[in-house]
Every structure is written in C-alpha cells, then in structure tokens.
Write an enzyme that holds these catalytic residues in place. Structure first.
Site, PDB file in Angstrom:
ATOM      1  CB  CYS A  45      57.840 -46.186 -69.672  1.00  0.00           C
ATOM      2  SG  CYS A  45      59.415 -45.835 -69.132  1.00  0.00           S
ATOM      3  CB  CYS A  97      59.630 -58.568 -68.389  1.00  0.00           C
ATOM      4  SG  CYS A  97      60.638 -59.751 -67.277  1.00  0.00           S
ATOM      5  CB  CYS A 129      61.997 -61.858 -64.392  1.00  0.00           C
ATOM      6  SG  CYS A 129      61.471 -60.226 -64.811  1.00  0.00           S
ATOM      7  CB  CYS A 188      55.874 -49.353 -68.176  1.00  0.00           C
ATOM      8  SG  CYS A 188      56.194 -50.409 -66.985  1.00  0.00           S
ATOM      9  CB  CYS A 215      58.642 -47.835 -61.982  1.00  0.00           C
ATOM     10  SG  CYS A 215      60.267 -47.209 -62.782  1.00  0.00           S
ATOM     11  CD  GLU A 254      52.932 -59.146 -60.098  1.00  0.00           C
ATOM     12  OE1 GLU A 254      51.949 -60.014 -60.425  1.00  0.00           O
ATOM     13  OE2 GLU A 254      53.291 -58.270 -60.995  1.00  0.00           O
TER      14      GLU A 254
END
Ligand code: SAH
Ligand code: SF4
Length: 343
Positions: A113, A336, A102, A116, A109, A89
């Site tokens: 985290c 984000c 962005c 997230c 990832c 995205e």
C-alpha cells in the site's frame, strides 16, 4: 523441538491421546500456560509420563524482547526478535488500566500500500502461530514484571505488520488459542482483524472465524483512488469485497468497522465523504477516521484538524457512527501502520 504455543486445544488433546497419555492433561496445560500464565514446564497435577513427554518434545520459549518504547500516554511498543533474527513489532494500547494489543501477522507485507511504512519493506515471511501467540504472552509477561496489577489485555487487534488474511491459517489458529475457554478465554467479539480486502480470506471468514470482528481498510469509495492506495484492489475490487463482507453474519450489536485513512487533498474532500456516506449508509457500519501518520520518505500529508472534522460532519448526516482515531504513542512511532522493522 516444537513450540507448545503452536497447538490449539483440540490438537493438544489429540496429541496426548495418540501418545497414549491422559487427555485431561490438555485442560491442565491450557490452564497452566494460558490462564495462569506460567512460562515453564508444568509439574502440578500432571502425570510423570506426560511431564517427560513435554520436556522431550516441546519448548516454551517466547520471542525475545529486543527493545521496549514507552510513550507518555502509557502506550508500549515492543520490538520482538524471532528465532531467525527477524523482528516484528506489537503495541499495547491503554484503556483505563486495561490494554488492547495490536499484533503483527507477518514480517513485512506483500500488499505494498502506498501510504504504509510496513508495505515499503515487502513481505519477508509469514509468522508462525507461536510467534503470534508469543507476542501476546510476551507483552503480558512484560506487564506483570513492569506494571504489576495492570496485566490485563482484554482486546486483540490484528493491525500491526502484515495482512492477516494473507496468513489465514496461522491467524485463525492463534484466535482459537486466545479464545479457548480453558486458557486465556478471550471473547470472540474482543478480537478484531483488519484487512486491506484480501478476498480469499474474506471468503473463508464466516465458516472459519465466525464472530470475530472485521475491520476493512476502505480509505476511498472510488475504485480508482483505492487502486492507487491499495494495489490489490485491482485484483479484488471494492465492489466485490463489500459483497462478501455484507454476506458475513453479524451478532447482535456487532458492527463492521470501516477504516478511512485521511490524506490531505487526496481523499479528504466533502465529495469523498458524501460518496463514502452513501456507500455505507444502511449497513451495520462504524467508521474510524485515521489521519495519515507521516513517516520518513512518505509523499502524502496529514490533513488539518478542521478538514478531518469537516469530513466527519458530512458522515454524521448519514447517521453512521464515526470516530476520529487519535494517534496514541505518536512519540515513539508506535501507532498502527507505522511499523517497520527493516534494519
Ligand atoms: N494489513 C491490514 C492490517 C494492518 S494495517 C490492513 O491494511 O488493514 C492497520 C491500519 O493502519 C490499516 O487501516 C492501515 O490502512 C493503517 N495505516 C497504514 N499506514 C498508515 C499510516 N501511515 N498512517 C495511518 N494509518 C496507516
Ligand atoms: Fe500491508 Fe496493511 Fe500496510 Fe497495506 S496497510 S501494506 S495491507 S500492512
């Protein structure tokens, strides 16, 4: 066939030279594709042999737009489909008829985290240079077709999916392509890379991507709390991360942005604010407070507006410029940190 968007300016020049072609073609091509933003093979002013070489060796495809979501505030979220079917995205964020974009740097990832949405899907793979550049060009093309006259993307932020410094070479090359004077010519200081504190990348910053703006996802001044939020803090503790950041030279009027995610009753107390203020006072710092955006299955909560404001008031006493980031594009989950493409 190789993607044209995988080459920076000097690589393209070198390639033309090795092939015995006129190197002035590099300038023409960057102008054609990146400045004028044509998406087909260039015929204008290029020698016939260069045209044939390009046609035989390169493709100019952009990532396919899978879906587009438009929010009331003009934010646009794109879901791009990549060659292998994976999706990433990108988000266009409006500022007075101009846009910031962005960008994502990875599919998923690896940093995991706890707050997230992207982190919950793990790392699927790194993006290639052409896929990073392709998000920018694809969004630009969409603007030209759908909001003609508004196709101005002046700022780039790496705050989409992925840890940009964990895919350093690709992100670096994409920045070189964006910055090339012969092409889009985006000023170095118009590019911001946000990192969770991935130290191997920070160590390369000052030599390899000098002048690019740095944003650190701080989220807590306490090592222990930060360990809980950002697991790689155990490998690369904040203390060490800040040492490297302090060592990166800043230009006049340049600041480091510290992003602070505010989670209700976890890191949003006045004490947290005071210790953060003490940690950053005296640095060329700018703080972005980001109230937590809940997502399906998340255990954290967003603090009340009054707690967010109280936090800011404490920071104000340390004379650090602090902004509360209002979430744009909330209604389509475009903000984000809310990007997840695991279907
Ligand atoms: N990996 C990089 C850049 C992408 S995340 C980084 O972590 O800095 C971009 C920003 O969104 C980071 O500051 C991140 O901490 C924040 N973010 C992640 N999840 C969020 C959530 N649920 N609500 C609000 N911000 C979030
Ligand atoms: Fe990765 Fe950034 Fe999400 Fe952490 S906050 S999991 S580093 S994208």
């Amino acid at each position: 066939m190789r993607s044209f968007y995988s080459l920076n300016y000097s690589e393209l020049k070198e390639l033309l030279q090795v092939e015995g072609l006129n190197i002035s073609g590099a300038n023409l091509l960057f102008n054609w594709h990146y400045k004028k933003k044509n998406f087909d093979v260039c015929r204008k002013d290029l020698s016939k042999t260069t045209q044939v070489f390009l046609e035989e060796n390169f493709q100019f495809d952009l990532p396919k737009i899978d879906t587009v979501h438009m929010a009331d505030d003009k934010t646009v979220k794109f879901l791009f489909e990549l060659k292998d079917g994976r999706k990433v995205e990108s988000v266009l964020i409006p500022f007075h008829n101009k846009y910031s974009i962005c960008l994502s740097s990875q599919v998923g990832c690896a940093m995991n985290c706890s707050f997230c949405f992207t982190g919950t899907q793990g790392l699927k793979r790194n993006l290639e240079t052409e896929e990073v550049v392709g998000q920018f060009l694809g969004a630009w093309k969409w603007l030209r077709e759908n909001r003609p006259g508004e196709e101005r993307i002046l700022n780039i932020v790496f705050m989409g999916q992925g840890e940009p410094l964990h895919n350093f070479d690709t992100v670096k090359k994409a920045c070189e392509i964006f910055q090339a004077q012969e092409g889009t010519s985006i000023g170095t200081q118009k590019i911001t890379i946000s990192t969770s504190g991935y130290l191997p990348g920070l160590k390369r910053w000052k030599d390899e991507i000098p002048g690019v703006n740095l944003a650190l996802s701080l989220h807590s001044p306490f090592e222990e709390k930060r360990n809980e939020l950002i697991p790689i803090n155990k490998r690369f503790p904040l203390d060490e991360v800040l040492k490297y950041i302090d060592d990166i030279p800043l230009k006049k009027k340049q600041f480091v942005t510290y992003e602070y995610l505010l989670i209700d009753q976890f890191n949003d107390s006045e004490e947290d604010a005071h210790i953060t203020g003490k940690l950053l006072a005296g640095k060329r710092a700018y703080i972005n407070l980001i109230p937590f955006n809940p997502f399906p299955g998340s255990e954290y909560k967003r603090p009340s507006q009054s707690r967010v404001e109280a936090f800011k008031e404490v920071l104000d006493t340390y004379k650090i410029p602090t902004l509360i980031r209002t979430t744009k594009g909330d209604d389509v989950l475009a903000a984000c940190g809310q990007l997840n493409t695991a279907d």
